[in-house]
Design an enzyme around this catalytic site. Structure first.
Site, short mmCIF file in Angstrom:
data_model
loop_
_atom_site.label_atom_id
_atom_site.label_comp_id
_atom_site.label_asym_id
_atom_site.label_seq_id
_atom_site.Cartn_x
_atom_site.Cartn_y
_atom_site.Cartn_z
CB SER A 545 -0.96 -0.03 1.19
OG SER A 545 -2.00 0.89 1.03
CG ASP A 630 -6.79 -2.48 -3.41
OD1 ASP A 630 -7.41 -1.77 -2.59
OD2 ASP A 630 -5.57 -2.68 -3.34
CG HIS A 665 -5.82 -2.43 0.35
ND1 HIS A 665 -5.12 -1.87 -0.70
CD2 HIS A 665 -5.22 -1.97 1.47
CE1 HIS A 665 -4.15 -1.10 -0.23
NE2 HIS A 665 -4.19 -1.15 1.09
#
Length: 693
Positions: A545, A630, A665
């Site tokens: 991320s 995501d 995610h």
């Protein structure tokens, strides 16, 4: 359109993404984006390209498949598959979760508390079997799980795609039936004391920002809108205090906030504000007796603690309980009838401080490892003298303790079992401080197996994050033993931008100072090389991320310093994303990264945005991982990044893009599916480091 099918495994050829140039002009600069079209998930060419990249990655790594399988079985063999959590007490029941052998997901259960306080002989009630919810799906995650105060109703939410879009339902625990009630895009839930009124928050359909608070009465056809937050920087949340005296409605951005309150036994009443929002002031609220306790950063970034009468919350009535301290960050509090537990951070390490509110005496709970982390376990009962917390380090498995706050006696309730021949005494942890280029000392945590640690540079895996003020605390992983047992040193760089050393550490790695995050990581890597821990040709780096952004930047700046990069759900198209206010999270993120619609702040982001700074140069081997669903970092960021990098890199090192077509995610939701993803990563990295099976 070129052929997107990968070549035969004997001679894999990377797929070619068609170029469809789009011009993006702002602040006198025109950027040509050849791969902007990959944003269109409905375009068959987009899915074809992602699948072609998956096929190429499978072909390139086909020789490693036996190694991957062996790693998977090795890691799975350390897991006690029929494990269970430590039960916690709430309103006449013990609640717990358990796994069954061979099953991917937990089963959430409860048993009534017996007259003697026991529970083992009572009949089990299954509240949710997540395996049943996941049947026929690639992904399943339970979000909210709130039992009504009378124990009759369960409000729970589920995400079946990985997009972090949750559906709220209510189950009658007396009959096992689901009510007809369904609500979509729910982000938080709280019951009123009547066990008939449910408050919940929902997100905006366009931006996924949590922006509305609703009230619902069981059996009613509709809902009442309590509050809609118009400012796109702010998100909303709702929760019931441990005392069950008040409901709190938290409204917050990255830099300021506001809390509203309502007596929990008066669900139709008027919500009132504790303290109006002010720029650069954040606070949280808890309740005890006739007072609110407020953790607030109005006098400094490390927060202080005040209390005020419920009947008079104006600042003139605040009484300071704990002043601001420059060297200690007050990260949170847990409030009980007779005790207060403070969560603090000193020089990057957690500590717990217990105060007996009857006499004011305080003491800290001591921990003796050089690097560790603490977690809050379920402490549902307000009138309790026992505090439950979790402890782990890089060599100590996750451990649950009950701490008697009155007697100061600590009881070990559970240590996560690690099957096989695991012996924590074989492993050593260290805590280093490495000077960054501006003289600031950056903490680094390491773990390694003692008898595999030679005199020369070792293969080393270096992890980093550095954003949002989130501490990158160390943790135990039984899977990681597969690295350590092969002689790999595992390290965590606690770079600026995270909250590892308090809020000032965050401030020093965001907005105009964001470049510190990246140079800190490079300086840590160089410091580890200089101290003989590793060498550039033995150094693997990993981040996800915002940590994937970190990977993209340092690979651009110092590609020769690293042998292999693992970049998971990476935020690598930073500039384009921050220019698109229609995307989830963008406007709220202006307070973390900057608003590129402003010329100066455009310059901050433009200077490091990985996609915009790719160059014709050699790069390390790179594994990029993403998920189609995501909602935090859209799949097209890593897809575009890889497509462009393929046209620029001047080396023959592998560049792989792997897209999980059925997750979000956090990757796979099933515990074994997730372990399979880790085994793939480990096989790739170990092979690049020259370590075989």
């Amino acid at each position: 359109m070129p052929d997107l099918k990968p070549a035969l495994p004997s001679s894999p050829v990377p797929p070619v993404a068609p170029r469809r140039p789009t011009a993006l002009t702002l602040h006198g600069e025109t950027r040509i984006d050849d791969y902007f079209w990959l944003r269109d998930k409905d375009d068959p060419a987009t899915i074809a390209y992602l699948e072609a990249e998956n096929g190429y990655a499978a072909a390139v790594t086909a020789p490693l498949k036996p190694f991957e399988d062996a790693l998977f079985e090795e890691m799975r063999g350390r897991i006690k598959e029929d494990d269970a959590s430590v039960p916690y007490r709430l309103a006449g029941f013990y609640y717990y979760s358990r796994f069954e052998t061979g099953r991917q997901y937990p089963i959430l259960c409860r048993k009534p508390i017996g007259a003697d306080g026991g529970w083992q002989d009572a009949a089990e009630q299954v509240l949710l079997d997540v395996n049943a919810l996941a049947r026929g799906r690639e992904f399943m995650e339970v979000g909210e799980f709130e039992v009504s105060p009378d124990g009759r109703w369960l409000a729970f939410s589920t995400d079946g795609t990985g997009f972090r879009q949750y559906r709220l339902q209510v189950k009658d625990l007396a009959t096992g039936k689901l009510l007809k009630f369904r609500r979509e895009r729910v982000t938080s839930v709280a019951w009123a004391l009547d066990s008939a009124t449910l408050f919940f928050t929902t997100e905006d359909r366009r931006t996924k920002r949590s922006n509305q608070l609703w009230r619902h009465r069981l059996g009613a056809d509709g809902d009442t809108l309590v509050h809609e937050e118009k400012d796109e920087r702010f998100n909303v949340d709702v929760y019931l205090s441990r005392s069950e005296g008040y409901l709190f409605h938290q409204i917050g951005s990255h830099t300021s906030g506001e809390v509203r309150y309502l007596a929990a036994d008066k669900p139709d009443g008027r919500w009132r504000v504790v303290a109006r929002r002010r720029a650069e002031v954040e606070y949280t609220v808890d309740h005890r007796g006739d007072e609110f306790w407020i953790r607030i950063n109005d006098t400094g970034r490390n927060f202080r603690l005040v209390k005020t009468p419920v009947a008079a919350t104006g600042r003139e009535h605040w009484q300071e309980v704990l002043p601001l301290r420059s060297d200690v960050a007050l990260e949170g509090i847990d409030l009980f009838r007779h005790f207060l537990v403070r969560h603090e951070r000193v020089r990057g390490l957690n500590q717990l401080v217990v105060t007996d509110l009857r006499d004011g005496a305080s003491h800290a709970i001591a921990f003796d490892e050089p690097a560790y982390s603490l977690g809050v376990e379920a402490n549902a009962e307000f009138d309790s003298t026992v505090y439950r917390y979790g402890y782990e380090s890089m060599s100590t498995p996750g451990t649950v303790y009950d701490y008697d706050m009155a007697t100061r006696v600590q009881t070990l309730r559970k240590r996560r079992p690690v099957l096989g021949d695991f012996d924590p005494a074989r492993y050593a942890s260290e805590r280093l401080w490495i000077a960054a280029r501006d003289g600031v000392e950056v903490p680094v945590s390491l773990v390694y197996r003692k008898d595999r640690r030679g005199d020369g540079p070792a293969p080393l895996w270096l992890e980093g994050y550095g954003a949002y003020g989130m501490p990158n605390d160390v943790y135990f992983s039984s899977g990681r033993l597969s690295l350590l047992d092969r002689g790999v040193v595992y390290a965590v760089a606690h770079v600026r931008g995270g909250g590892d050393l308090g809020q000032a550490w965050h401030d020093a790695g965001k907005m105009a100072s964001k470049m510190n995050t990246f140079t800190d990581f490079i300086d840590v890597a160089e410091g580890l090389v200089a101290r003989g821990y590793t060498a550039p040709d033995r150094l693997a780096i990993e981040g996800g991320s915002a940590g994937g952004l970190l990977m993209g930047v340092v690979a651009n700046l110092r590609p020769e310093l690293f042998r292999v990069v693992v970049s998971e759900v990476p935020f690598v198209d930073t500039l384009s994303t921050m220019l698109d206010a229609s995307l989830p999270l963008t406007v709220g993120e202006y307070e973390e990264w900057g608003n590129p619609n402003r010329r100066e702040q455009y310059g901050w982001i433009r200077a490091y945005s990985p996609y915009d700074n790719l160059a014709a140069q050699p790069y390390p081997a790179i594994l990029v991982k993403t998920s189609l669903h995501d909602s935090q970092v859209m799949y097209w960021e890593p897809a575009k990044y890889v497509a462009r990098l393929r046209t620029l890199k001047t080396d023959a090192a592998p560049l792989l893009l792997v897209t999980n077509m059925g997750a979000g995610h956090g990757g796979a939701s099933g515990r074994f599916d997730r372990l399979r993803e880790v085994a793939f990563d480990y096989a790739f990295v170990l092979d690049r480091l020259g370590i075989g099976r």
